[in-house]
Design a protein around this motif. Structure first.
Motif, PDB file in Angstrom:
ATOM      1  N   ARG A  29       8.452  -8.068 -15.265  1.00 55.57           N
ATOM      2  CA  ARG A  29       9.780  -7.718 -14.742  1.00 55.57           C
ATOM      3  C   ARG A  29      10.631  -7.048 -15.813  1.00 55.57           C
ATOM      4  O   ARG A  29      11.322  -6.058 -15.539  1.00 55.57           O
ATOM      5  CB  ARG A  29      10.481  -8.965 -14.223  1.00 55.57           C
ATOM      6  CG  ARG A  29       9.952  -9.477 -12.901  1.00 55.57           C
ATOM      7  CD  ARG A  29      10.900 -10.484 -12.271  1.00 55.57           C
ATOM      8  NE  ARG A  29      11.019 -11.696 -13.075  1.00 55.57           N
ATOM      9  CZ  ARG A  29      10.248 -12.761 -12.925  1.00 55.57           C
ATOM     10  NH1 ARG A  29       9.285 -12.765 -12.012  1.00 55.57           N
ATOM     11  NH2 ARG A  29      10.430 -13.840 -13.662  1.00 55.57           N
ATOM     12  N   ASP A  33      11.832  -3.090 -15.688  1.00 53.12           N
ATOM     13  CA  ASP A  33      13.256  -2.794 -15.767  1.00 53.12           C
ATOM     14  C   ASP A  33      13.537  -1.750 -16.854  1.00 53.12           C
ATOM     15  O   ASP A  33      14.263  -0.774 -16.634  1.00 53.12           O
ATOM     16  CB  ASP A  33      14.013  -4.089 -16.057  1.00 53.12           C
ATOM     17  CG  ASP A  33      15.509  -3.877 -16.192  1.00 53.12           C
ATOM     18  OD1 ASP A  33      16.176  -3.741 -15.162  1.00 53.12           O
ATOM     19  OD2 ASP A  33      16.002  -3.849 -17.342  1.00 53.12           O
ATOM     20  N   ASP A  85      17.888  -3.031 -11.148  1.00 55.18           N
ATOM     21  CA  ASP A  85      18.750  -3.222 -12.312  1.00 55.18           C
ATOM     22  C   ASP A  85      18.600  -2.081 -13.316  1.00 55.18           C
ATOM     23  O   ASP A  85      19.583  -1.652 -13.934  1.00 55.18           O
ATOM     24  CB  ASP A  85      18.444  -4.551 -12.991  1.00 55.18           C
ATOM     25  CG  ASP A  85      18.970  -5.740 -12.212  1.00 55.18           C
ATOM     26  OD1 ASP A  85      19.762  -5.528 -11.281  1.00 55.18           O
ATOM     27  OD2 ASP A  85      18.579  -6.874 -12.523  1.00 55.18           O
ATOM     28  N   GLY A  86      17.378  -1.589 -13.480  1.00 56.18           N
ATOM     29  CA  GLY A  86      17.157  -0.481 -14.405  1.00 56.18           C
ATOM     30  C   GLY A  86      17.891   0.776 -13.983  1.00 56.18           C
ATOM     31  O   GLY A  86      18.352   1.553 -14.824  1.00 56.18           O
TER      32      GLY A  86
END
Length: 212
Positions: A29, A33, A85-86
């Motif tokens: 994860r 990201d 989120d990235g």
């Protein structure tokens, strides 16, 4: 359709660790990201901006700000959530919509089972995030969904792509006249008989969130 395979040593480094079967979900994860942020940097080169003038401590300076309506980021559930989120780290003012799609095993066509998007996307630039571009059916359906609601151009950001998926996208949108881009960290060899990308990295959703 334009395809960009991002050739950068940091992208290759992070992707190599993502491919490794020994990489656990928390590490997967985190790296996904980070990788998405690097891909998003390239994917947003044509994001719309407006010229502005600001006051520095010394004198006025000419610059730019993102234009309204702001870009719309659309993760395809569930695996696309691991890329959200990235994207928003690089585009904090972007709005976020959600699109849930699943393949109908009888028709083999992608069907929409959940949406959280504006009904009218007129004038919007959209960035679709989905880890794997394999057969291309789901991504093509998602892009068409956004165009049907009025989006003016769509960029898809994928960790990996297969030649078959890119060929399908190119065929579907060959005469659309719409600007479409695919930005990916790597173009892999092929799909296997089960529809997985080879060498790929396995099922991105399972590696992000575990098998449920």
């Amino acid at each position: 359709m334009e395809t960009l395979v991002v050739d950068h040593p940091l992208v290759a480094h992070k992707l190599t660790t993502l491919r490794d079967v020994r990489t656990d979900s928390p590490t997967f994860r985190r790296l996904a990201d980070e990788l998405v942020t690097l891909l998003a940097y390239e994917a947003t080169r044509d994001v719309r901006v407006s010229e502005v003038t600001v006051e520095t401590p010394v004198s006025p300076a000419h610059g730019v700000r993102l234009s309204k309506p702001y870009p719309l980021v659309v993760p395809i559930l569930r695996a696309g959530l691991g890329m959200l989120d990235g994207m928003t780290r690089l585009l904090p003012t972007a709005e976020v919509g959600f699109l849930g799609m699943i393949r109908n095993e009888s028709t083999l066509q992608a069907e929409t089972y959940a949406t959280r998007l504006p009904d009218d996307l007129s004038g919007r630039q959209c960035f679709v995030v989905d880890p794997m571009l394999a057969t291309g059916g789901t991504l093509a359906a998602a892009v068409q969904f956004l165009f049907d609601r009025g989006a003016v151009d769509v960029t898809a950001i994928c960790l990996l792509a297969a030649p078959e998926g890119l060929a399908h996208m190119d065929k579907v949108f060959a005469n659309s006249g719409k600007p479409i881009r695919v930005v990916t960290a790597a173009l892999d060899e092929r799909l296997n008989e089960s529809g997985y990308i080879v060498p790929g990295l396995g099922d991105a959703g399972d590696r992000l969130y575990g098998v449920v």
